[in-house]
Design an enzyme around this catalytic site. Structure first.
Site, PDB file in Angstrom:
ATOM      1  N   GLU A   1       8.234  11.071  10.159  1.00  0.00           N
ATOM      2  CA  GLU A   1       7.011  10.806  10.920  1.00  0.00           C
ATOM      3  C   GLU A   1       6.299  12.109  11.281  1.00  0.00           C
ATOM      4  O   GLU A   1       6.105  12.456  12.444  1.00  0.00           O
ATOM      5  CB  GLU A   1       7.338   9.975  12.169  1.00  0.00           C
ATOM      6  N   TRP A   2       5.949  12.870  10.227  1.00  0.00           N
ATOM      7  CA  TRP A   2       5.136  14.067  10.338  1.00  0.00           C
ATOM      8  C   TRP A   2       5.696  15.047  11.381  1.00  0.00           C
ATOM      9  O   TRP A   2       6.867  15.391  11.324  1.00  0.00           O
ATOM     10  CB  TRP A   2       3.675  13.699  10.603  1.00  0.00           C
TER      11      TRP A   2
ATOM     12  N   ARG B   1       0.848  -1.181   0.000  1.00  0.00           N
ATOM     13  CA  ARG B   1       0.000   0.000   0.000  1.00  0.00           C
ATOM     14  C   ARG B   1       0.891   1.241   0.000  1.00  0.00           C
ATOM     15  O   ARG B   1       1.662   1.457   0.933  1.00  0.00           O
ATOM     16  CB  ARG B   1      -0.920   0.008   1.224  1.00  0.00           C
TER      17      ARG B   1
ATOM     18  N   GLU C   1      -3.508  -0.045   8.142  1.00  0.00           N
ATOM     19  CA  GLU C   1      -2.326   0.303   8.934  1.00  0.00           C
ATOM     20  C   GLU C   1      -2.481  -0.283  10.332  1.00  0.00           C
ATOM     21  O   GLU C   1      -3.550  -0.224  10.933  1.00  0.00           O
ATOM     22  CB  GLU C   1      -2.138   1.821   9.087  1.00  0.00           C
TER      23      GLU C   1
ATOM     24  N   HIS D   1      -2.807  11.071   0.794  1.00  0.00           N
ATOM     25  CA  HIS D   1      -2.276  10.861   2.137  1.00  0.00           C
ATOM     26  C   HIS D   1      -1.669  12.184   2.612  1.00  0.00           C
ATOM     27  O   HIS D   1      -0.476  12.271   2.904  1.00  0.00           O
ATOM     28  CB  HIS D   1      -1.235   9.735   2.140  1.00  0.00           C
TER      29      HIS D   1
ATOM     30  N   TRP E   1       2.271  -1.094   9.380  1.00  0.00           N
ATOM     31  CA  TRP E   1       2.892   0.228   9.260  1.00  0.00           C
ATOM     32  C   TRP E   1       4.174   0.195  10.090  1.00  0.00           C
ATOM     33  O   TRP E   1       4.117   0.002  11.286  1.00  0.00           O
ATOM     34  CB  TRP E   1       1.945   1.334   9.758  1.00  0.00           C
TER      35      TRP E   1
ATOM     36  N   ASN F   1      -7.240   2.029   9.960  1.00  0.00           N
ATOM     37  CA  ASN F   1      -5.926   2.251  10.557  1.00  0.00           C
ATOM     38  C   ASN F   1      -6.108   2.258  12.075  1.00  0.00           C
ATOM     39  O   ASN F   1      -6.837   3.092  12.607  1.00  0.00           O
ATOM     40  CB  ASN F   1      -5.330   3.586  10.111  1.00  0.00           C
TER      41      ASN F   1
ATOM     42  N   ASN G   1      -6.789   8.789   2.934  1.00  0.00           N
ATOM     43  CA  ASN G   1      -6.249   8.210   4.152  1.00  0.00           C
ATOM     44  C   ASN G   1      -6.572   9.130   5.321  1.00  0.00           C
ATOM     45  O   ASN G   1      -6.184  10.302   5.348  1.00  0.00           O
ATOM     46  CB  ASN G   1      -4.730   8.053   4.057  1.00  0.00           C
ATOM     47  N   GLU G   2      -7.301   8.599   6.288  1.00  0.00           N
ATOM     48  CA  GLU G   2      -7.578   9.279   7.542  1.00  0.00           C
ATOM     49  C   GLU G   2      -8.049  10.728   7.378  1.00  0.00           C
ATOM     50  O   GLU G   2      -7.384  11.677   7.811  1.00  0.00           O
ATOM     51  CB  GLU G   2      -6.336   9.239   8.439  1.00  0.00           C
TER      52      GLU G   2
ATOM     53  N   TYR H   1      -4.248   1.794  16.077  1.00  0.00           N
ATOM     54  CA  TYR H   1      -2.996   1.817  16.817  1.00  0.00           C
ATOM     55  C   TYR H   1      -3.128   1.653  18.325  1.00  0.00           C
ATOM     56  O   TYR H   1      -2.150   1.315  18.979  1.00  0.00           O
ATOM     57  CB  TYR H   1      -2.250   3.131  16.533  1.00  0.00           C
TER      58      TYR H   1
END
Length: 455
Positions: A415-416, A71, A361, A115, A408, A287, A160-161, A289
């Site tokens: 990482e943003w 992906r 994810e 994304h 993921w 996604n 995405n999200e 977590y």
């Protein structure tokens, strides 16, 4: 687990680099990273993992890992530098080369159209996702991608999200464009949903083969007690999280409890828009977590994290979130609770029956202060074992229609807002050297895939 896709996931701005090459235009993240204090260490994605040049190495590692699917996301400004106008031939050529190499190696491309890397011109000149005109812009961009890659790509994700785009970008200011407003997230989310529906209409009317869906993020909310008030609080929290962007694409409108709590602050769809949204997904992406306890009243004792947590728009939910101090946590202080993952999968299957689910994810950030610790990433190995065990139980014991799992992430990346300080990857990629070096978790996931295929 037969006919099940095991994969890994990445995002364009986090791995590609080459931001000024191949005709690519600037994105909102290119600008956001230059604002002091927005991103840790003023890190940026200018080079990232250099996948723009090293995509063949990425595919080689995917082949070694033994995944069925990859992906990845397409960078909108690499296809349309300003977000409007004709396609950039060099951008088309880059993704054509990646897709062809994946297929040559027996790996299914699973493509996300958006994304978070909005073309900067659409933000500066057109107010970004606050502007309803972007619905048509996104549909035009999606059509370019369907025309260019739809003969080989059979699995598409529109957004995405969108929760993160809306809440983190316009409510909390942590993501571009860095705005903080209590109402803008609902307006932005409304436009994102309409853009999703417009893209799906292009896909279906164009007769492209394959399936299309959306990926929404959600953590599980477990009632702190068995009281009706706490059960209602947990349900409210999940509906504000996953239901906000899933009810419309399945049922044609927002969850009723959101309507009741928000009133006119929540935009309304016209009957025509509701008809276009309803049933506009062939599958649901998730996604996931973490897990938190939810309660109607502020809990006493250790572990209380107040009304905010990572639930977003908490004042509108009026839900208090808390943790069990015994839970293991990742390097981002996200709780490792595999049973919460299984419960969320069951919640989704009950609320949206008949739609297959892809876990698009799931993974964890691990503290990796040096190379030795990074390569022997035992916490991530435990995470993968426990969460894939929960997934397999949801499929085999709960009989849920789950079609795939994407870890993921393939590699350490940008990482943003955390820059390069948080590590999620199965591959170690240091910002200075950029070699793809397998961690222990790489081989653990490789073995888990083999075991699952023999179930």
């Amino acid at each position: 687990m037969k006919n099940f896709l095991w994969g890994v996931a990445t995002a364009s701005y986090q791995i590609e680099g080459g931001v000024r090459e191949g005709g690519r235009g600037a994105s909102v993240w290119d600008a956001f990273c230059r604002i002091p204090g927005r991103v840790h260490g003023t890190d940026n994605g200018d080079v990232a993992c250099d996948s723009f040049h090293r995509y063949a190495e990425d595919v080689k590692m995917l082949k070694l890992l033994g995944v069925d699917a990859y992906r990845f996301s397409i960078a909108w400004p690499r296809i349309q530098p300003t977000g409007r106008g004709p396609a950039n031939p060099e951008g088309i050529a880059y993704y054509n080369a990646l897709i062809d190499l994946l297929l040559a190696n027996g790996i299914t491309p699973f493509v996300t159209l958006y994304h978070w890397d909005l073309p900067l011109d659409l933000e500066l000149a057109h107010d970004g996702w606050r502007n309803r005109e972007l619905v048509d812009d996104f549909a035009a961009y999606a059509r370019i991608c369907f025309d260019a890659f739809g003969d080989r790509v059979r699995h598409w994700i529109t957004f995405n999200e969108p929760w993160c785009t809306s809440v983190l970008g316009y409510g909390l200011g942590a993501f571009p464009p860095g705005r903080t407003d209590p109402d803008e997230p609902y307006r932005v989310g409304h436009h994102l949903l309409l853009a999703h529906a417009a893209a799906v209409r292009c896909f279906r009317e164009g007769g492209y083969p394959g399936v299309i869906g959306i990926t929404n993020n959600c953590d599980w909310r477990e009632p702190l007690t068995d009281s009706p008030a706490d059960r209602d609080a947990a349900e409210r929290a999940v509906q504000f999280f996953y239901g906000w962007f899933t009810d419309p694409v399945v049922r044609g409108d927002y969850p009723e409890l959101m309507r009741e709590r928000l009133g006119d602050r929540l935009p309304r769809f016209t009957p025509e828009e509701q008809a276009g949204l309803k049933g506009s997904v062939d599958f649901l992406g998730l996604n996931h977590y973490s897990t938190l306890y939810a309660s109607a009243e502020e809990p006493a004792g250790a572990g209380d994290i107040g009304p905010n947590g990572n639930g977003g728009m908490s004042d509108d939910q009026q839900v208090f979130l808390s943790v069990d101090p015994s839970w293991e946590q990742t390097d981002l202080q996200w709780n490792v609770v595999p049973w919460g993952f299984r419960k969320l999968l069951n919640w989704i299957a009950r609320r949206y029956p008949g739609l297959p689910i892809y876990v698009t994810e799931n993974g964890c950030a691990v503290a990796e202060p040096d190379a030795v610790t990074a390569l022997d990433d035992e916490p991530r190995c435990r995470f993968l074992r426990s969460y894939t065990d929960a997934l397999r139980a949801a499929v085999r014991e709960d009989a849920l229609d789950i079609r795939g799992y994407f870890c993921w992430s393939l590699m350490d990346n940008f990482e943003w807002a955390h820059g390069y300080t948080k590590r999620f990857g199965l591959l170690r990629v240091s910002p200075d050297q950029l070699e793809r070096v397998p961690k222990r978790s790489f081989y653990v996931y490789q073995q888990l895939i083999k075991e699952a295929k023999n179930d």
